[in-house]
Design a protein around this motif. Structure first.
Motif, mmCIF file in Angstrom:
data_model
loop_
_atom_site.group_PDB
_atom_site.id
_atom_site.type_symbol
_atom_site.label_atom_id
_atom_site.label_comp_id
_atom_site.label_asym_id
_atom_site.label_seq_id
_atom_site.Cartn_x
_atom_site.Cartn_y
_atom_site.Cartn_z
ATOM 1 N N ASP A 7 0.810 -1.211 0.000
ATOM 2 C CA ASP A 7 0.000 0.000 0.000
ATOM 3 C C ASP A 7 0.845 1.264 0.000
ATOM 4 O O ASP A 7 0.336 2.354 -0.246
ATOM 5 C CB ASP A 7 -0.940 0.013 1.209
ATOM 6 N N GLU A 8 2.166 1.142 0.280
ATOM 7 C CA GLU A 8 3.085 2.269 0.312
ATOM 8 C C GLU A 8 4.463 1.783 -0.142
ATOM 9 O O GLU A 8 4.618 0.639 -0.570
ATOM 10 C CB GLU A 8 3.158 2.881 1.722
ATOM 11 N N VAL A 9 5.460 2.661 -0.010
ATOM 12 C CA VAL A 9 6.840 2.287 -0.326
ATOM 13 C C VAL A 9 7.507 1.835 0.968
ATOM 14 O O VAL A 9 7.670 2.622 1.905
ATOM 15 C CB VAL A 9 7.618 3.470 -0.936
ATOM 16 N N TYR A 10 7.876 0.563 1.039
ATOM 17 C CA TYR A 10 8.464 -0.021 2.243
ATOM 18 C C TYR A 10 9.934 -0.358 2.005
ATOM 19 O O TYR A 10 10.333 -0.715 0.895
ATOM 20 C CB TYR A 10 7.740 -1.312 2.630
ATOM 21 N N THR A 11 10.726 -0.267 3.069
ATOM 22 C CA THR A 11 12.100 -0.765 3.066
ATOM 23 C C THR A 11 12.338 -1.484 4.385
ATOM 24 O O THR A 11 12.149 -0.895 5.455
ATOM 25 C CB THR A 11 13.125 0.372 2.912
ATOM 26 N N LEU A 12 12.742 -2.749 4.329
ATOM 27 C CA LEU A 12 13.009 -3.511 5.543
ATOM 28 C C LEU A 12 14.434 -3.252 6.003
ATOM 29 O O LEU A 12 15.390 -3.405 5.236
ATOM 30 C CB LEU A 12 12.801 -4.999 5.303
#
Length: 492
Positions: free
Chosen positions: A359-364
């Motif tokens: 749903d968004e821009v994620y970075t782990l």
């Protein structure tokens, strides 16, 4: 106004023991600041502890208000601010101290705000006790630039600290040894063929040797490789071995009780005239450098990247967690990305593989295995259309079970446990899922089934030459429950 949004999610299971719980989601948000997590680790007393940096959105290359952020076993949080008047400080490393004086080492860099136009950077080390009180701080000005400055730290068995740093954009590195009282013990500089960018450090069990995981050391001519360097107690390189082919950073490693180690990174495979392939990869490697087991996550036609700070972790060596970012966007990308997490057995067999987000821009950033057998996922997220540093921090805890996850109404997360690729596709369609025994059905736009099969393997590839070009819909079911549905396009 800054806020911490905590969703304690108690899921009612449609079949007892069938579904996996999201035990909690925590979002640390601020509309006027960038909230960036750095490294997190399993702390004392079952807590998970790490570093969050807070800065004005348009100055976030210099995160200057750090805090130690603590999450207990039930998801309650506490924090200790470490900001200083007239001084910017950015911590990115935290390591655990065991023994009769337990606590933590923090390491980072900072500068005097009065010199902001031409900052005079320094390296800072902070020792905290197990209650997060500062015991001592030490600052050093090493003779190098701090631009593109990267470093890793490891607490040694005697309670001292090994600090390994790549100064500036160079692959030269140095090792700095600090006593438990904060005294400088030794300094060693490495350049030439030994030089490389250091991504992680591990210490041998009951030995006086250490392993550095490098990108660029002892490279064969015309080839950039990843290498494990072995150094002795005098911090001299005594041996090296090449890590698996095509492996690239970020790298993270952890020793197993039998002196094997597990390693993760990004595997990017390039051959002339063939589309590149991208994976998040994990390896079990023995002390001689031989690969015992390996595993590759995600579909190969989408860029994926291992966890930035820690991509692999375990509490019980028979339950290893491996994670990263799927459809990695970097700083500027504006497309949906996913947190990928896989639970592995001690031979790196996949128990589950799940994708959260979309749903968004994620970075782990960090994967932390918890004392109760679950896993905590830590990283950053930002909305579509926002500037690179307009980001918040997320903390998502999955319990120790291995069934399908049910996302409740309170959560904005999306979930995938199945990957279909390529999409659009032409000749073949591959279905990747750890839910073996589930069924796949492809429907045309009139809801007429055109293909059905059982998914008995991790990846099932089917030929679709006979299917006409157009739009189709698919449903994947497991034990009469719809796990996933979506759209697939057959190209002409």
């Amino acid at each position: 106004m800054s806020k911490i949004l905590l969703l304690l999610l108690s899921l009612l299971l449609s079949i007892h023991g069938f579904s996996q719980n999201i035990e909690y989601e925590i979002y640390y948000e601020n509309d006027s600041c960038s909230i960036g997590p750095a490294k997190f680790i399993r702390g004392h007393n079952g807590d998970v502890v790490g570093i969050i940096g807070k800065a004005p959105i348009y100055d976030s290359l210099k995160l200057y208000k750090p805090m130690v952020f603590v999450i207990d076993e039930i998801g309650d949080t506490s924090s200790v601010w470490l900001d200083k008047q007239d001084t910017a400080v950015m911590y990115t490393e935290i390591t655990l101290i065991h023994g009769y004086e337990p606590g933590y080492y923090l390491s980072g860099m900072g500068y005097d705000l009065n010199t902001k136009d031409q900052p005079e950077w320094f390296t800072i080390f902070t020792r905290m006790d197990s209650n997060y009180n500062i015991v001592w701080e030490r600052c050093f000005r090493f003779d190098h630039t701090y631009w593109a400055y990267t470093y890793k730290a490891e607490t040694l068995y005697d309670g001292s600290l090994m600090f390994c740093c790549n100064p500036g954009v160079y692959t030269d590195f140095f090792i700095f040894h600090l006593s438990s009282n904060g005294d400088s013990l030794s300094y060693h500089y490495f350049n030439g063929i030994e030089s490389g960018r250091i991504w992680d450090i591990t210490e041998g069990h009951q030995t006086y040797q250490y392993s550095l995981y490098s990108n660029g050391s002892y490279d064969p001519p015309g080839y950039i490789s990843c290498t494990r360097l072995t150094i002795d107690s005098n911090f001299s390189i005594v041996d090296y071995s090449y890590l698996p082919e095509w492996l690239s950073p970020p790298l993270s490693a952890k020793k197993l009780p039998d002196n094997d180690f597990v390693l993760c990174g990004s595997t990017d495979i390039y051959y002339p005239g063939i589309d590149p392939k991208y994976y998040i990869s994990g390896y079990r490697i023995n002390s001689s450098g031989n690969i015992g087991n390996e595993v590759f996550l995600t579909n190969p036609d989408t860029i994926s990247r291992a966890g930035e700070d820690t991509g692999i972790d375990f509490y019980d060596p028979s339950q290893i967690y491996l994670g990263g970012t799927h459809n990695f966007q970097g700083l500027w990308g504006q497309n949906p990305s996913w947190i990928v997490i896989s639970k592995l057995d001690d031979t790196l067999g996949i128990i589950y593989e799940k994708y959260l987000g979309g749903d968004e821009v994620y970075t782990l950033r960090s994967v932390v295995a918890t004392d109760d057998g679950g896993v905590l996922l830590i990283g950053s997220q930002r909305e579509f259309g926002t500037e690179p540093y307009f980001r918040d921090s997320f903390f998502i805890k999955l319990d120790s079970t291995s069934g399908p996850v049910t996302i409740p109404d309170e959560s904005e997360l999306q979930l995938k446990e199945v990957l279909l690729y390529p999409n659009p596709g032409r000749n073949t369609l591959s279905i990747r899922t750890a839910l073996k025994g589930s069924s796949f059905t492809l429907f045309d736009i009139k809801s007429i089934p055109v293909f059905n099969c059982k998914l008995e393997n991790l990846v099932t590839t089917i030929t679709v030459d006979h299917v006409r070009a157009g739009q189709y819909y698919y449903v994947i079911q497991d034990q009469n429950r719809i796990i996933e549905s979506g759209k697939w396009i057959k190209s002409k």
